[in-house]
Design a protein around this motif. Structure first.
Motif: not given
Length: 140
Positions: A86-101
């Protein structure tokens, strides 16, 4: 909190999926990426929060951004119930995380990516070169 997190991801992915056509590539938010987290997958549709790797150096983040945004939409024959990571792209607290298999390909083969919240199970294929570089990163 977890439901709010997945709801935000779901809404974002529905909007993004509506903008994509055949032969499209994956998209990320037009925001600075804080870090990339990688975990061993628990299976399709589930996110494992036990992080194996965290990448926050600019060259590493740019590499993952490249892999994700250049992966092209194609039919894939991967078994969708058993992603490798699972890859989680984190942008910071103000944005959702992109979760990718991620289904990590063998050396010199393509890998397959899929947004974790994707009802139509659209898959995206990386280049063999990107797969080789991913394999090298995960072996360190």
């Amino acid at each position: 909190m977890k439901q709010k997190y997945f709801l935000l991801i779901g809404l974002l992915l529905i909007v993004l999926a509506g903008c994509q056509g055949q032969g499209a590539t994956m998209v990320l938010l037009d925001e600075e990426i804080s870090f990339i987290s990688i975990s061993e997958s628990n299976g399709y549709g589930d996110i494992n929060e036990d992080i194996l790797y965290q990448f926050n150096q600019q060259d590493q983040v740019l590499f993952f951004k490249h892999v994700i945004t250049t992966a092209s939409q194609q039919d894939s024959n991967v078994e969708l119930s058993h992603p490798d990571f699972d890859i989680m792209v984190n942008y910071g607290e103000d944005f959702p995380v992109h979760a990718i298999h991620l289904w990590l390909g063998e050396e010199d083969e393509s890998s397959t990516l899929m947004y974790m919240v994707d009802d139509d199970k659209t898959t995206y294929i990386t280049t063999p070169k990107d797969t080789n570089e991913l394999r090298n990163l995960f072996q360190k």
